[in-house]
Design an enzyme around this catalytic site. Structure first.
Site, PDB file in Angstrom:
ATOM      1  N   ARG A  78      38.245  46.693  47.403  1.00  0.00           N
ATOM      2  CA  ARG A  78      39.070  45.839  46.549  1.00  0.00           C
ATOM      3  C   ARG A  78      39.399  46.621  45.289  1.00  0.00           C
ATOM      4  O   ARG A  78      38.502  46.992  44.537  1.00  0.00           O
ATOM      5  CB  ARG A  78      38.317  44.544  46.220  1.00  0.00           C
ATOM      6  CG  ARG A  78      39.063  43.663  45.261  1.00  0.00           C
ATOM      7  CD  ARG A  78      38.421  42.288  45.096  1.00  0.00           C
ATOM      8  NE  ARG A  78      39.246  41.541  44.190  1.00  0.00           N
ATOM      9  CZ  ARG A  78      38.901  41.227  42.927  1.00  0.00           C
ATOM     10  NH1 ARG A  78      37.722  41.551  42.457  1.00  0.00           N
ATOM     11  NH2 ARG A  78      39.747  40.578  42.158  1.00  0.00           N
ATOM     12  N   GLU A  88      40.918  36.480  38.006  1.00  0.00           N
ATOM     13  CA  GLU A  88      40.319  35.707  36.920  1.00  0.00           C
ATOM     14  C   GLU A  88      41.326  35.269  35.857  1.00  0.00           C
ATOM     15  O   GLU A  88      41.247  35.684  34.690  1.00  0.00           O
ATOM     16  CB  GLU A  88      39.172  36.516  36.276  1.00  0.00           C
ATOM     17  CG  GLU A  88      38.097  36.902  37.274  1.00  0.00           C
ATOM     18  CD  GLU A  88      36.901  37.621  36.649  1.00  0.00           C
ATOM     19  OE1 GLU A  88      36.920  37.866  35.436  1.00  0.00           O
ATOM     20  OE2 GLU A  88      35.956  37.929  37.388  1.00  0.00           O
ATOM     21  N   TYR A  92      28.757  35.591  38.689  1.00  0.00           N
ATOM     22  CA  TYR A  92      27.690  36.420  38.120  1.00  0.00           C
ATOM     23  C   TYR A  92      26.500  35.597  37.669  1.00  0.00           C
ATOM     24  O   TYR A  92      25.369  36.010  37.782  1.00  0.00           O
ATOM     25  CB  TYR A  92      28.223  37.224  36.923  1.00  0.00           C
ATOM     26  CG  TYR A  92      29.219  38.274  37.355  1.00  0.00           C
ATOM     27  CD1 TYR A  92      28.798  39.557  37.652  1.00  0.00           C
ATOM     28  CD2 TYR A  92      30.561  37.969  37.506  1.00  0.00           C
ATOM     29  CE1 TYR A  92      29.695  40.525  38.085  1.00  0.00           C
ATOM     30  CE2 TYR A  92      31.471  38.923  37.940  1.00  0.00           C
ATOM     31  CZ  TYR A  92      31.026  40.191  38.231  1.00  0.00           C
ATOM     32  OH  TYR A  92      31.916  41.136  38.671  1.00  0.00           O
ATOM     33  N   ASN A 101      34.610  34.978  42.049  1.00  0.00           N
ATOM     34  CA  ASN A 101      33.851  36.001  41.328  1.00  0.00           C
ATOM     35  C   ASN A 101      32.715  35.282  40.613  1.00  0.00           C
ATOM     36  O   ASN A 101      32.958  34.383  39.808  1.00  0.00           O
ATOM     37  CB  ASN A 101      34.726  36.695  40.284  1.00  0.00           C
ATOM     38  CG  ASN A 101      35.850  37.503  40.906  1.00  0.00           C
ATOM     39  OD1 ASN A 101      35.934  37.634  42.124  1.00  0.00           O
ATOM     40  ND2 ASN A 101      36.721  38.039  40.071  1.00  0.00           N
ATOM     41  N   HIS A 125      45.055  42.625  37.459  1.00  0.00           N
ATOM     42  CA  HIS A 125      43.686  42.551  36.944  1.00  0.00           C
ATOM     43  C   HIS A 125      43.731  42.953  35.458  1.00  0.00           C
ATOM     44  O   HIS A 125      43.199  43.983  35.065  1.00  0.00           O
ATOM     45  CB  HIS A 125      42.771  43.454  37.766  1.00  0.00           C
ATOM     46  CG  HIS A 125      41.295  43.229  37.567  1.00  0.00           C
ATOM     47  ND1 HIS A 125      40.425  43.021  38.615  1.00  0.00           N
ATOM     48  CD2 HIS A 125      40.534  43.202  36.454  1.00  0.00           C
ATOM     49  CE1 HIS A 125      39.195  42.884  38.149  1.00  0.00           C
ATOM     50  NE2 HIS A 125      39.237  42.995  36.831  1.00  0.00           N
ATOM     51  N   GLU A 180      33.664  39.249  43.772  1.00  0.00           N
ATOM     52  CA  GLU A 180      32.855  39.969  42.778  1.00  0.00           C
ATOM     53  C   GLU A 180      31.507  39.279  42.665  1.00  0.00           C
ATOM     54  O   GLU A 180      31.431  38.049  42.571  1.00  0.00           O
ATOM     55  CB  GLU A 180      33.497  39.966  41.382  1.00  0.00           C
ATOM     56  CG  GLU A 180      34.702  40.842  41.237  1.00  0.00           C
ATOM     57  CD  GLU A 180      35.227  40.892  39.799  1.00  0.00           C
ATOM     58  OE1 GLU A 180      34.460  40.628  38.846  1.00  0.00           O
ATOM     59  OE2 GLU A 180      36.429  41.161  39.644  1.00  0.00           O
TER      60      GLU A 180
HETATM   61  O1  IFM Z   1      34.129  44.070  34.964  1.00  0.00           O
HETATM   62  C1  IFM Z   1      34.459  42.734  35.113  1.00  0.00           C
HETATM   63  C2  IFM Z   1      35.667  42.578  36.024  1.00  0.00           C
HETATM   64  O2  IFM Z   1      36.764  43.292  35.567  1.00  0.00           O
HETATM   65  C3  IFM Z   1      36.057  41.129  36.122  1.00  0.00           C
HETATM   66  N1  IFM Z   1      34.931  40.303  36.461  1.00  0.00           N
HETATM   67  C4  IFM Z   1      33.715  40.486  35.739  1.00  0.00           C
HETATM   68  C5  IFM Z   1      33.326  41.942  35.706  1.00  0.00           C
HETATM   69  C6  IFM Z   1      32.007  42.135  34.927  1.00  0.00           C
HETATM   70  O3  IFM Z   1      32.150  41.701  33.623  1.00  0.00           O
END
Ligand code: IFM
Length: 453
Positions: free
Chosen positions: A77, A166, A295, A293, A121, A352
């Site tokens: 990706r 995002e 985290y 995405n 992006h 992500e």
């Molecule tokens: O690095 C970023 C990415 O560009 C977009 N999503 C979160 C990642 C980590 O912060």
């Protein structure tokens, strides 16, 4: 504990984005982007760095494709830099810019790796920003024209297009918090911009569909699943408002044709958005998949002193990554279940997921990034749990293939499963997490906890 199983054809990949890895910021006719301008303005990036060279993937892409292959990953990706393709306001296409992506796509395919490109992006051309950027409706046609050019050139070799990465982040961080390019701090503009972003999104989906009717089209949404601070109705409602603003604001209008309830005074918010007759109808679009995405999570309490959303975010008890983000693996399971429920059991990708961790080469010359291995194992385990629950998850992409330019944090945060030595010729070195992922993809067993919450 249960043993993780992944469906046949499940896609394992790794992700990056153009500004974070390519470098070559002025080469072969590339125009300036808002991130070039933002990083070249002192005080915006913690270590004063930029993506001028980044990982130099523009020149070293064959090496990076070889790394993907060595890791046994089946998809890459990456994103396309709009300012490489359309460098200035004349709208003329820079052939050399498209040639680069042509070479990258061919190199991937020659190595049996599926290209998984994203059209935007965050690296908006500066000429688009000068015309008002995402706050001005002229961006809708400009973005569609760019998307059309890219898809017509590369589309014969691409099975899956991701339009945005995002939208919530590039809108809010760039226009409200000012910590990302273009560095604005204006909540009013942010709301208006969010609507233009959604209109541009829908138009681009239509454009890509027309240019490549057989291709699957989706977008990648950052999602921060909200855990209410208590079972009390006010905290539960506050968590729903957080969900609405961060997770659903850029998805519901396109899928459900309406803005979700995010504000205490939603009517006042909507009044600032310049919604014109016909807009809501033109937002309606169809995605072939939704990409997530993820985290961390957010713990949300009701707080009436915060006038717009009435929300306060609390610290959680979980371990933190080097960025300070709480690590809470069950959140990815909860997120996927929610998206599955709210959007009618869609095809999903995790585009992500990853862990910031600074561990570098040790005395044995290897990178023992145990906390990233642990993060990946627990999160991928929870993805397998959601699959067992019946969610249609088609693939998982680790963020990131490489340590790279982490936006306002510069090079101070590392997300790669491959180390990049920014002091020594940008040498690459596969970390333990990369080897761990390779083994998993090759069939190594993984167990997950099906009682986590
Ligand atoms: O690095 C970023 C990415 O560009 C977009 N999503 C979160 C990642 C980590 O912060």
């Amino acid at each position: 504990m249960r043993r993780a199983k992944f469906p046949a054809g499940f896609i394992w990949g790794a992700a990056t984005s153009a500004y974070q890895v390519e470098g070559a910021w002025q080469e072969d006719g590339k125009g300036e982007s808002i991130w070039d301008r933002f990083t070249h303005s002192p005080g915006n990036i913690v270590d004063g760095s930029s993506g001028d060279v980044a990982c130099d993937q523009y020149h070293r892409y064959p090496e990076d494709v070889a790394l993907l292959r060595e890791l046994g990953l089946r998809a890459y990706r990456f994103s396309i830099a709009w300012s490489r393709v359309v460098p200035d306001g004349s709208g003329a296409v820079n052939r050399a810019g498209l040639d680069y992506y042509d070479r990258l796509v061919d190199e991937l395919l020659a190595n049996g790796i599926e290209p998984f490109p994203t059209l935007f992006h965050w690296d908006l051309p500066q000429w688009v920003q000068d015309a008002g950027g995402w706050a001005d409706r002229s961006v809708i046609g400009a973005f569609a024209a760019y998307a059309d050019k890219v898809v017509r050139r590369l589309g014969d070799r691409i099975g899956t297009w991701t339009v945005f990465n995002e939208p919530e982040v590039f809108t809010t961080h760039g226009h409200q918090h000012g910590v990302h390019a273009p560095g604005l701090r204006d909540p009013g503009i942010t709301l208006r911009t969010s609507h233009v972003v959604n209109l541009a999104h829908a138009e681009a989906v239509r454009t890509v569909r027309a240019a490549a009717p057989k291709t699957r089209i989706g977008s990648a949404f950052n999602m921060d699943i909200a855990y209410p601070a208590s079972e009390g109705p006010r905290d539960v409602a506050a968590a729903e408002r957080h969900h609405a603003w961060v997770n659903a604001w850029y998805l519901d209008p396109l899928v459900h044709g309406r803005y979700p309830l995010a504000f205490l005074d939603q009517d006042a918010a909507i009044a600032q958005m310049d919604i014109r007759p016909g807009d809501m109808a033109s937002l309606a679009t169809t995605f072939d998949f939704i990409a997530l995405n993820m985290y961390s999570r957010a713990i949300i309490a009701h707080d009436p002193s915060e006038a717009r959303f009435g929300i306060r975010q609390l610290e959680g008890p979980g371990r933190r990554n080097s960025f300070g983000w709480e690590i809470w693996p069950a959140a990815i399971h909860r997120l996927v279940r929610r998206v599955d429920r709210d959007y009618g059991h869609p095809a999903l990708y995790i585009t992500e997921n990853g862990c910031a961790d600074a561990t570098g080469p040790g005395p044995d010359g290897r990178v023992h990034d145990a906390s990233r291995v642990d993060y990946l194992a627990r999160h991928i385990g929870q993805v397998a749990r959601a699959i067992d629950d019946g969610c249609d998850i088609r693939g998982y992409f680790a963020w990131s293939l490489l340590d790279n330019f982490e936006w306002a944090a510069g090079y101070s945060q590392r997300f790669g499963i491959v180390w990049v030595d920014f002091e020594d010729g940008r040498r690459r070195l596969i970390k333990d997490s990369g080897w761990w992922l390779r083994d998993l993809v090759a069939g190594a067993p993984l167990d997950y906890d099906d009682a986590l919450d």
